[in-house]
Design a protein around this motif. Structure first.
Motif, PDB file in Angstrom:
ATOM      1  N   GLU A  22       0.885  -1.266  -0.092  1.00 31.32           N
ATOM      2  CA  GLU A  22       0.203   0.002   0.133  1.00 31.32           C
ATOM      3  C   GLU A  22       1.222   1.387  -0.122  1.00 31.32           C
ATOM      4  OE1 GLU A  22      -2.667  -0.461   3.383  1.00 31.32           O
ATOM      5  OE2 GLU A  22      -3.974  -1.899   2.556  1.00 31.32           O
ATOM      6  N   GLN A  23       1.907   1.098   0.647  1.00 29.29           N
ATOM      7  CA  GLN A  23       2.935   2.312   0.969  1.00 29.29           C
ATOM      8  C   GLN A  23       3.508   2.472  -0.668  1.00 29.29           C
ATOM      9  OE1 GLN A  23       5.498   1.459   4.051  1.00 29.29           O
ATOM     10  NE2 GLN A  23       4.140   2.344   5.579  1.00 29.29           N
ATOM     11  N   LEU A  24       4.011   1.224  -1.316  1.00 28.04           N
ATOM     12  CA  LEU A  24       4.534   1.452  -2.576  1.00 28.04           C
ATOM     13  C   LEU A  24       3.445   1.879  -3.447  1.00 28.04           C
ATOM     14  CD1 LEU A  24       7.074   0.580  -4.088  1.00 28.04           C
ATOM     15  CD2 LEU A  24       6.098  -1.339  -4.526  1.00 28.04           C
ATOM     16  N   LYS A  25       2.195   1.849  -3.454  1.00 31.96           N
ATOM     17  CA  LYS A  25       1.339   2.235  -4.431  1.00 31.96           C
ATOM     18  C   LYS A  25       1.397   3.561  -4.293  1.00 31.96           C
ATOM     19  CE  LYS A  25      -1.477  -1.716  -5.043  1.00 31.96           C
ATOM     20  NZ  LYS A  25      -2.613  -2.502  -4.797  1.00 31.96           N
ATOM     21  N   ARG A  26       1.044   4.292  -3.010  1.00 38.89           N
ATOM     22  CA  ARG A  26       1.089   5.990  -2.777  1.00 38.89           C
ATOM     23  C   ARG A  26       2.151   6.519  -3.470  1.00 38.89           C
ATOM     24  NH1 ARG A  26      -0.975   4.429   2.522  1.00 38.89           N
ATOM     25  NH2 ARG A  26       0.875   4.992   3.421  1.00 38.89           N
ATOM     26  N   LEU A  29       2.320   6.483  -7.023  1.00 36.43           N
ATOM     27  CA  LEU A  29       1.255   7.283  -7.593  1.00 36.43           C
ATOM     28  C   LEU A  29       1.853   8.769  -7.381  1.00 36.43           C
ATOM     29  CD1 LEU A  29      -1.753   7.576  -8.485  1.00 36.43           C
ATOM     30  CD2 LEU A  29      -2.492   7.844  -6.349  1.00 36.43           C
ATOM     31  N   PHE A  30       2.516   9.147  -6.380  1.00 31.56           N
ATOM     32  CA  PHE A  30       3.148  10.511  -6.087  1.00 31.56           C
ATOM     33  C   PHE A  30       4.114  10.769  -7.177  1.00 31.56           C
ATOM     34  CE2 PHE A  30       6.156  13.488  -4.331  1.00 31.56           C
ATOM     35  CZ  PHE A  30       5.402  14.314  -4.221  1.00 31.56           C
ATOM     36  N   ASN A  31       5.069   9.751  -7.425  1.00 32.43           N
ATOM     37  CA  ASN A  31       6.104  10.011  -8.309  1.00 32.43           C
ATOM     38  C   ASN A  31       5.507  10.050  -9.867  1.00 32.43           C
ATOM     39  OD1 ASN A  31       8.265   9.863  -6.546  1.00 32.43           O
ATOM     40  ND2 ASN A  31       8.374   7.642  -6.938  1.00 32.43           N
ATOM     41  N   GLY A  32       4.442   9.410 -10.203  1.00 27.86           N
ATOM     42  CA  GLY A  32       3.897   9.434 -11.354  1.00 27.86           C
ATOM     43  C   GLY A  32       3.278  10.920 -11.624  1.00 27.86           C
ATOM     44  N   ARG A  33       2.428  11.432 -10.616  1.00 26.41           N
ATOM     45  CA  ARG A  33       2.244  12.756 -10.765  1.00 26.41           C
ATOM     46  C   ARG A  33       3.128  13.883 -10.808  1.00 26.41           C
ATOM     47  NH1 ARG A  33      -2.998  11.905  -6.356  1.00 26.41           N
ATOM     48  NH2 ARG A  33      -4.210  10.603  -7.913  1.00 26.41           N
ATOM     49  N   ALA A  34       4.131  13.684  -9.906  1.00 18.09           N
ATOM     50  CA  ALA A  34       5.247  14.638 -10.065  1.00 18.09           C
ATOM     51  C   ALA A  34       5.860  14.655 -11.455  1.00 18.09           C
ATOM     52  CB  ALA A  34       6.351  14.416  -8.929  1.00 18.09           C
TER      53      ALA A  34
END
Length: 78
Positions: A22-26, A29-34
């Motif tokens: 779950e932490q890895l998914k978050r 997701l943040f890296n992709g958005r950045a």
């Protein structure tokens, strides 16, 4: 001293693994958005200034054929 039964130990391993996923998914997701935000900002800046993204980050010499050939960054010349 108490020991944990084998099935309880497996439960904690699965729980820890689930929390990690779950932490890895978050984080992903943040890296992709950045990354998407960085590309959009680069494209907007390119539209406003006229210099490409490679020039904005200081790699313009690699894109400009003459400078690239003179400094031998590329194996071919334009």
């Amino acid at each position: 001293m108490t020991t944990t039964p084998a099935n309880e130990k497996g439960y904690w391993n699965r729980a820890t693994q689930q929390i990690h996923m779950e932490q890895l998914k978050r984080v992903e997701l943040f890296n992709g958005r950045a990354a998407m935000l960085g590309i959009v900002i680069g494209i907007i800046t390119e539209g406003l200034t006229g210099s490409g993204i490679a020039h904005q980050i200081g790699l313009g010499a690699l894109v400009d054929g003459y400078a690239a050939c003179r400094t031998q960054f590329l194996p071919f010349c334009f």
